[in-house]
Design an enzyme around this catalytic site. Structure first.
Site, PDB file in Angstrom:
ATOM      1  N   LYS A 182       0.976  -1.186   0.102  1.00 55.59           N
ATOM      2  CA  LYS A 182      -0.122   0.084  -0.012  1.00 55.59           C
ATOM      3  C   LYS A 182       0.869   1.063   0.027  1.00 55.59           C
ATOM      4  O   LYS A 182       1.861   1.265   0.653  1.00 55.59           O
ATOM      5  CB  LYS A 182      -0.877  -0.099   1.174  1.00 55.59           C
ATOM      6  N   SER A 231     -10.104  -0.831   6.885  1.00 53.20           N
ATOM      7  CA  SER A 231      -9.647  -0.604   5.322  1.00 53.20           C
ATOM      8  C   SER A 231      -8.826  -1.915   5.093  1.00 53.20           C
ATOM      9  O   SER A 231      -8.522  -1.710   3.843  1.00 53.20           O
ATOM     10  CB  SER A 231      -8.596   0.648   5.612  1.00 53.20           C
ATOM     11  N   SER A 277      -9.985   1.585   2.691  1.00 55.93           N
ATOM     12  CA  SER A 277      -9.133   2.261   1.734  1.00 55.93           C
ATOM     13  C   SER A 277      -7.888   1.513   1.343  1.00 55.93           C
ATOM     14  O   SER A 277      -7.371   2.076   0.211  1.00 55.93           O
ATOM     15  CB  SER A 277      -8.391   3.491   2.618  1.00 55.93           C
TER      16      SER A 277
END
Lengths: 476, 94
Positions: free
Chosen positions: A80, A179, A155
């Site tokens: 990420k 997330s 996310s």
């Protein structure tokens, strides 16, 4: 055999050891698919070039150490965009850090490098991890591989889409209110949010420091376990990390006691999502596990607590981004203009909204009504969970009330925030939680995955994995 | 109910500006969020509820082994948006 980029961590590790293919072949196959699919899926913000030295040394290690080599040796992973790798851009999908190159490497990355893992690229996300759809990225929306008109969740949506579309064997994400787990549910994956402090946050761009944890997105529970064992552990550079067995060790019982807070599921959950959930519970019961009704009355307020604490911490954390030392810098007439211009142009609408919300709940007239109340409620909620764990080993809910929604469908903030309804409590209490695929629902003729969510007591990730595997072993 | 002036004030506290065109929507959305988190008022809890404290003590590491001076200087200064030599350059403060 399926294409080699479609393998799980365990399958790929086994194949590398028996020389079915080389580390280089595994990298090339995965990277080629990642490049080919990224135009459509937009899982990655950037794909890295092959690191020949690392590929060669991973191969050498497998050849010389054989089964003793770490299972992640030579496995290509996605990371990420809020986890730092020295020398690489880490933008948190924000204009503010679009050109920021990390000046140090996150502990989790160092641990993975020590294990010989390889990094394919950095994945798209909601800006500064604020969102549940990856639509808040400053650089474009990631698509759900099951239906490109739908979101992958967020996310960590880029990481989830990358693994789901076989553009990586597994991925790292971060989880502040759901997330990792909600995108895992939307993309048919296993998503782990470890115990607060189990994994070092050194080198993670902070959202809510008392809530954030780095975790994994994998195709199987076994993969989740391998990644967790590699990245967890005490770190002198993160004072909130905890040593092993800080909490009493929980033995995995043969038959799990599974608590279900029925009152929380009475409204707001899609009927077919609830049907899958109940079906799995029935199957677990048939397999000899015990299903127990429990009450978590404060859980109904958990999301309100979360949307006070998280923005308060986010507004504080993001105050460091002022255009002075790194990141975007816009010039105005005065120093104050520099700040205003940089921050107003660097942050997207959702980030600005949460900074203002955080500023509001921390302001002198409201701090008692909101922040201090939320802080007190946080303690009550944690105690409620601890009490429930006296009679249960894990607590089960659906991960999300619905399956993946259409792009642009949730255009008011509250409807988006409700995505975290079942996942936020684990961040508020700091307890570990896991989302495991529990079936497919039909939306307009497309089959979409949904996930089942387990929470366990502090540091009982082993019990979570057992619950996850119990779901994997049900074949209805 | 929150007003446009409240939002402008919060923005100035947070060193942000909200574009005029977005103010109306922003106020409306902000009100919705405040209404949602306002349900905390109905939550019957005592403010002195016992916090759950992790059994973690003395989390500071021992001092020692400082990084040699200059090890990270180049990496850090290379990220400065404005600089003079090795120094960070900012506008006049006073």
């Amino acid at each position: 055999m399926s294409n080699i980029n479609e393998l799980t961590i365990t399958e790929a590790a086994r194949a590398l050891r028996v020389h079915k293919f080389s580390v280089r072949e595994l990298w090339d196959a995965t990277a080629a698919i990642a490049i080919a699919k990224n135009k459509d899926i937009f899982a990655y913000l950037e794909l890295f070039d092959a690191n020949d030295v690392d590929i060669a040394s991973a191969q050498k290690r497998i050849d010389s150490e054989g089964d003793a080599a770490p299972l992640l040796c030579g496995i290509p992973l996605a990371v990420k965009d809020n986890i730092l790798i020295k020398g690489k851009i880490a933008s948190a999908a924000s204009k503010m850090l679009e050109n920021y190159r990390a000046s140090y490497t996150a502990t989790v990355i160092e641990k993975l490098q020590d294990a010989g893992a390889l990094f394919l690229g950095r994945t798209n996300m909601d800006e500064f991890a604020m969102g549940s759809s990856t639509e808040n990225s400053a650089f474009g929306t990631t698509r759900n591989p099951y239906d490109k008109e739908r979101v992958p969740g967020g996310s960590s949506g880029g990481s989830a889409a990358a693994v789901s579309a076989n553009m990586a064997i597994a991925a790292l994400g971060s989880d502040t209110g759901g997330s990792i787990r909600q995108p895992a549910s939307f993309c048919g994956l296993v998503g782990l949010k470890p115990t607060y402090g189990a994994v070092s946050r050194y080198g993670l761009i902070a959202l809510g420091s008392s809530l954030d944890q780095i975790g994994s997105l994998t195709k199987t529970v076994a993969g989740s376990q391998i990644l967790f064992n590699t990245i967890s552990g005490r770190d002198v550079r993160d004072a909130t990390t905890i040593p092993k067995e800080l909490y009493p060790f929980k033995k995995v019982p043969n038959k799990l006691r599974i608590g279900v807070p029925r009152a929380l599921l009475e409204k707001g959950v899609d009927a077919d999502v609830l049907a899958h959930f109940n079906e799995k519970l029935t199957a677990l019961d048939a397999a000899g596990h015990h299903i127990i009704d429990i009450n978590l009355p404060t859980s109904a307020y958990a999301l309100a607590v979360y949307y006070v604490i998280m923005p308060a911490e986010a507004s504080t954390n993001l105050s460091r981004l002022d255009g002075m030392r790194y990141g975007l810098a816009k010039c105005g007439e005065t120093l104050l203009d520099d700040y205003l211009k940089t921050r107003s142009q660097g942050f997207g609408p959702e980030v600005r909204r949460r900074i203002l919300l955080g500023t509001f709940v921390l302001s002198s007239g409201y701090i008692d009504a909101y922040y201090r109340k939320a802080h007190a409620a946080r303690a009550v909620l944690a105690n409620e969970y601890l009490a429930a764990f006296k009679q249960t080993d894990v607590i089960a809910v659906p991960t999300s009330p619905s399956s993946a929604f259409r792009r642009g469908e949730r255009n008011d903030p509250i409807s988006m925030y409700l995505e975290d309804l079942f996942t936020a409590p684990a961040n508020i209490t700091g307890m570990p939680a896991l989302s495991v695929p529990m079936g497919m629902v039909d939306r307009d003729g497309t089959k979409l995955p949904v996930g089942m969510h387990f929470t366990a007591p502090y540091q009982a990730e082993n019990v979570l994995f057992a619950a996850g595997m119990a779901i994997e072993n049900i074949h209805v | 109910m929150i007003t446009i002036d409240d939002v402008k004030h919060l923005a100035s506290l947070a060193r942000l500006s909200v574009p005029e065109a977005e103010l109306d929507t922003f106020v409306k959305e902000f009100d919705g969020i405040l209404e949602y988190i306002g349900q905390l008022e109905k939550l019957p809890i005592f403010m002195d509820s016992t916090p759950v404290v992790p059994p973690l003590h003395n989390v500071f590491r021992e001092d020692g082994e400082p990084t040699p001076v200059g090890t990270n200087t180049k990496t850090i200064t290379s990220a400065f948006p404005h600089k003079k030599g090795k120094l960070l350059s900012v506008k006049k403060i006073l």
